[in-house]
Enzyme design. Sequence first.
Site, PDB file in Angstrom:
ATOM      1  N   HIS A 190      37.342 -26.229  17.419  1.00  0.00           N
ATOM      2  CA  HIS A 190      38.491 -27.162  17.598  1.00  0.00           C
ATOM      3  C   HIS A 190      38.237 -28.230  16.657  1.00  0.00           C
ATOM      4  CE1 HIS A 190      34.974 -27.952  20.181  1.00  0.00           C
ATOM      5  NE2 HIS A 190      35.089 -29.633  19.761  1.00  0.00           N
ATOM      6  N   GLY A 206      26.938 -31.829  17.178  1.00  0.00           N
ATOM      7  CA  GLY A 206      27.346 -32.367  18.367  1.00  0.00           C
ATOM      8  C   GLY A 206      28.641 -31.562  18.995  1.00  0.00           C
ATOM      9  N   ASN A 232      33.189 -30.380  14.826  1.00  0.00           N
ATOM     10  CA  ASN A 232      31.694 -30.602  15.070  1.00  0.00           C
ATOM     11  C   ASN A 232      30.968 -28.866  15.034  1.00  0.00           C
ATOM     12  OD1 ASN A 232      31.562 -33.354  15.250  1.00  0.00           O
ATOM     13  ND2 ASN A 232      32.344 -33.194  17.341  1.00  0.00           N
TER      14      ASN A 232
HETATM   15  P1  5GP Z   1      32.810 -31.201  20.699  1.00  0.00           P
HETATM   16  O1  5GP Z   1      32.018 -31.966  21.419  1.00  0.00           O
HETATM   17  O2  5GP Z   1      32.596 -29.960  21.125  1.00  0.00           O
HETATM   18  O3  5GP Z   1      33.214 -31.363  19.322  1.00  0.00           O
HETATM   19  O4  5GP Z   1      34.256 -31.652  21.459  1.00  0.00           O
HETATM   20  C1  5GP Z   1      34.786 -31.211  22.763  1.00  0.00           C
HETATM   21  C2  5GP Z   1      35.814 -31.929  23.254  1.00  0.00           C
HETATM   22  O5  5GP Z   1      36.541 -31.388  24.405  1.00  0.00           O
HETATM   23  C3  5GP Z   1      35.347 -33.566  23.686  1.00  0.00           C
HETATM   24  O6  5GP Z   1      35.611 -34.606  22.897  1.00  0.00           O
HETATM   25  C4  5GP Z   1      35.606 -33.791  25.167  1.00  0.00           C
HETATM   26  O7  5GP Z   1      36.216 -34.889  25.759  1.00  0.00           O
HETATM   27  C5  5GP Z   1      36.842 -32.568  25.196  1.00  0.00           C
HETATM   28  N1  5GP Z   1      37.071 -31.689  26.411  1.00  0.00           N
HETATM   29  C6  5GP Z   1      36.011 -31.380  27.213  1.00  0.00           C
HETATM   30  N2  5GP Z   1      36.604 -30.894  28.402  1.00  0.00           N
HETATM   31  C7  5GP Z   1      37.712 -30.972  28.239  1.00  0.00           C
HETATM   32  C8  5GP Z   1      39.099 -30.699  29.062  1.00  0.00           C
HETATM   33  O8  5GP Z   1      38.939 -30.051  30.202  1.00  0.00           O
HETATM   34  N3  5GP Z   1      40.440 -30.917  28.873  1.00  0.00           N
HETATM   35  C9  5GP Z   1      40.509 -31.699  27.576  1.00  0.00           C
HETATM   36  N4  5GP Z   1      41.725 -32.022  27.072  1.00  0.00           N
HETATM   37  N5  5GP Z   1      39.482 -31.968  26.789  1.00  0.00           N
HETATM   38  C10 5GP Z   1      38.167 -31.770  26.983  1.00  0.00           C
END
Ligand code: 5GP
Length: 116
Positions: A102, A95, A89
Amino acid sequence: MTANECLFCKIVVGDVPADILYKDDEVLAFRDINPQAPIHILVIPKQHLDSLASVADENRNLMGHIMLTAKEIARDEGLSHSGYRTVINVGADGGQTVHHLHLHLLGGRALRWPPG
Ligand code: 5GP
Ligand code: ZN
């Protein structure tokens, strides 16, 4: 955002705990805290990059390493036959909520297309 304010940089240095599956000099893989599929793993570079939009030519090998790490973890998680999805993303419309690059690895159920 500086690296010491970044959640995923904190996971890299061990200041925030995570269920880590793999690490080497360049990348780290850990389970997503809010899984959207039975298997939901994040693969990140150890170095702080805000997003795919911040990736430069000098990161070419790193990006390949992230992709190959995802493939190997998918195999180790037993997903090679059933299939899986990788997602990066980028920015608001993409999103992205954590501003450290990541790659999501999602599997263990049939995923719909197109995504929401
Ligand atoms: P994005 O929405 O930025 O593509 O994805 C971020 C991801 O990081 C989300 O799926 C969310 O659940 C995950 N995430 C957010 N905070 C943490 C955390 O403290 N630990 C882990 N393992 N995942 C996290
Ligand atoms: Zn970071």
